[in-house]
Design a protein around this motif. Structure first.
Motif, PDB file in Angstrom:
ATOM      1  N   THR A  16       0.833  -1.220   0.000  1.00 44.86           N
ATOM      2  CA  THR A  16       0.000   0.000   0.000  1.00 44.86           C
ATOM      3  C   THR A  16       0.863   1.264   0.000  1.00 44.86           C
ATOM      4  O   THR A  16       0.351   2.353  -0.231  1.00 44.86           O
ATOM      5  CB  THR A  16      -0.961   0.070   1.205  1.00 44.86           C
ATOM      6  OG1 THR A  16      -0.211   0.050   2.417  1.00 44.86           O
ATOM      7  CG2 THR A  16      -1.947  -1.064   1.200  1.00 44.86           C
TER       8      THR A  16
ATOM      9  N   HIS B   2      -1.881  -3.090  -6.918  1.00 43.72           N
ATOM     10  CA  HIS B   2      -2.752  -3.643  -5.867  1.00 43.72           C
ATOM     11  C   HIS B   2      -3.775  -4.597  -6.467  1.00 43.72           C
ATOM     12  O   HIS B   2      -4.073  -5.651  -5.909  1.00 43.72           O
ATOM     13  CB  HIS B   2      -3.505  -2.522  -5.140  1.00 43.72           C
ATOM     14  CG  HIS B   2      -2.611  -1.495  -4.524  1.00 43.72           C
ATOM     15  ND1 HIS B   2      -3.083  -0.454  -3.769  1.00 43.72           N
ATOM     16  CD2 HIS B   2      -1.280  -1.345  -4.533  1.00 43.72           C
ATOM     17  CE1 HIS B   2      -2.078   0.294  -3.371  1.00 43.72           C
ATOM     18  NE2 HIS B   2      -0.972  -0.227  -3.826  1.00 43.72           N
TER      19      HIS B   2
ATOM     20  N   HIS C 288      -6.418   2.249   1.517  1.00 47.40           N
ATOM     21  CA  HIS C 288      -5.709   0.956   1.535  1.00 47.40           C
ATOM     22  C   HIS C 288      -4.793   0.869   2.741  1.00 47.40           C
ATOM     23  O   HIS C 288      -4.686  -0.159   3.390  1.00 47.40           O
ATOM     24  CB  HIS C 288      -4.863   0.778   0.274  1.00 47.40           C
ATOM     25  CG  HIS C 288      -5.650   0.852  -0.993  1.00 47.40           C
ATOM     26  ND1 HIS C 288      -5.093   0.676  -2.226  1.00 47.40           N
ATOM     27  CD2 HIS C 288      -6.955   1.085  -1.232  1.00 47.40           C
ATOM     28  CE1 HIS C 288      -6.010   0.799  -3.163  1.00 47.40           C
ATOM     29  NE2 HIS C 288      -7.151   1.068  -2.582  1.00 47.40           N
TER      30      HIS C 288
END
Lengths: 324, 324
Positions: A124, A132, B132
């Motif tokens: 992240t 991601h 995230h």
């Protein structure tokens, strides 16, 4: 030899990745640090980080960026191993006690969860939604592959296509995206990212087939456990599926596999191993493995001629080598 | 009553979230769809989605965006429950058979892994690295909390601070970020996001303490299992820790807890439950819970006076109500 040179030349980068992995899994809860570092110390070939680093050479190489891909990929691989050991009831891996054996199943389950979650915190830090998405989508496939493996235990009627789909998910995809993400994260062009994905995918398929062959054909010394452990736990691999197609082998092999199944894994699988070895299954599986490595090498064709291309070729040739 | 009205007014949005959850966990592997949908059908209060939706009212409300936060949060919560049931060896939850009981521990482990991974694929559709980061960082804390719970089983010498830290990780953080991320994802100002986090955190602490009280003070009908199940599995909760501070109770309670421990969870915990109920532990834990709810309500002070603020107040009052 070439491979040792490659590892030597990548040593500082691999060490940086190793350090970052250790920092990542160090927790303020001692037991989690202990279990995680125990796994790290057991080592491994670190093939995923090597592939990430080499793929990064095709883009705008940055160790800082590549670390944020290599560390999560290797940690996710480790997390799946911890959970695998629970499922397989395995006491050792790479000559070390497994977490489930040194501690217990509950600790192993949460250690896996923890390493997995920690891995994701690293990725992240990378401001690339595409990375991601690829990573999380692949983890889902790996989970499905794990579950398929349970479902397919002792299923002697599964198709070869079924086997291939399972190892694709269980093994090949994570290796494929190691190559792909190294390039994506460093901004390489799409055609290069795709070629690297294809290389990694075919390499991964070869890798798992060779691993399955080794479990049947290797010596106890080379494998670190008696041959036939896949069969003992009900994992029907490619050479076995091919052997089951031979009329002169099929019935005897089915009887042996049924005996193993009935004995709840405590049976001796050496008679079954012997039957598979005496069949054409080994040769046919080898041929399939060879086809994958040829495709992997072919995928490299379109890549620019930089040293990393040569290194990837060397890796493919090394992985494809019979070690039994 | 107010809460039923709230659920009724949010029904279309909650249904959209429910549908998305079902779509998310539907796999081409039937067993994974079955186990996951079995969990979904068992229902639950969906408190996290409700909080996400309400928090979104403080930003630029968008159901599409909020779904991408609510679905992963609720799925991650479900994944932790599946793994919890393996650890706790629980056969039922919310009156339904658990995955580990209806299938087995291995299936439950991979179902948890799978739901968890699927949850993450949803959040990656959101181009907000901050979301995230908050989410993955919290999952790590939840994992640590789970492990702390194992570590602290039957530890009668743990401090109250230790208990609070554990439930913070195990429960409160995921509720805190449900509030926070609803606001972050819809672009609410930082001070509002922070106030909502604080509200959720204190609400979550209250929630877990009330849940622990219910397990000791509720009727078998209200809890769905005989009271004292926490004690039977070695989970030493706040009222018990307070009771252990009373001279007239301590020794007898220690003896009972030791007997439970020695019997490997098969013992009757009713004598221990009776002792705790007769102590001041219940009252003191209630006081602590009240303090958290007061802090939760206080955190709302700074928020603009929109209907969602009123709804959050109602939720806090409802959660704080004794149901025993």
């Amino acid at each position: 030899m070439k491979l040792m040179q490659l590892y030597a030349s990548l040593k500082p980068e691999l060490q940086a990745i190793e350090d970052q992995m250790a920092r990542t899994v160090t927790s303020d809860l001692p037991i989690l640090s202990e279990t995680s570092l125990h796994l790290l110390k057991a080592g491994g070939k670190r093939i995923r980080p090597v592939l990430v680093l080499l793929a990064g050479k095709f883009g705008d190489y940055s160790l800082e960026t590549l670390k944020k891909v290599a560390v999560p990929l290797e940690l996710i691989h480790m997390a799946t191993l911890v959970h695998d050991d629970v499922i397989d009831d395995a006491d050792t891996r790479r000559g070390q006690l497994t977490v489930k054996s040194k501690w217990d199943n509950r600790i192993a389950m949460y250690t896996g969860d923890y390493i997995y979650a920690k891995a994701l915190t690293v990725v992240t830090e990378l401001d690339k939604p595409r990375v991601h998405q690829i990573l999380s989508g692949t983890i889902v496939q790996v989970c499905i592959g794990e579950m398929e493996q349970i479902r397919d235990f002792f299923n002697v009627d599964q198709s070869i296509r079924n086997y291939l789909r399972r190892i694709r998910r269980k093994t090949a995809l994570l290796i494929a995206i190691s190559c792909q993400l190294g390039a994506v994260a460093t901004g390489a062009p799409a055609n290069i990212c795709n070629a690297l994905y294809s290389f990694g995918y075919n390499l991964g398929m070869n890798f798992q087939i060779m691993d399955d062959l080794l479990d049947l054909c290797g010596t106890e010394k080379a494998i670190g456990k008696p041959p036939g452990s896949d069969l003992r736990q009900g994992n029907i691999t490619l050479p076995v599926l091919y052997a089951l197609r031979e009329d002169s082998i099929r019935d005897r092999l089915l009887t042996e596999i049924e005996a193993i199944k009935q004995s709840d894994g405590r049976a001796d699988s050496s008679a079954a191993v012997k039957l598979v070895r005496s069949s054409k299954g080994v040769q046919e599986a080898e041929r399939m493995a060879d086809r994958y490595i040829a495709k992997a090498l072919k995928a490299l064709d379109s890549l620019p001629n930089i040293p990393a291309k040569r290194n990837l070729t060397d890796i493919a040739r090394f992985v494809a080598k019979r070690s039994y």
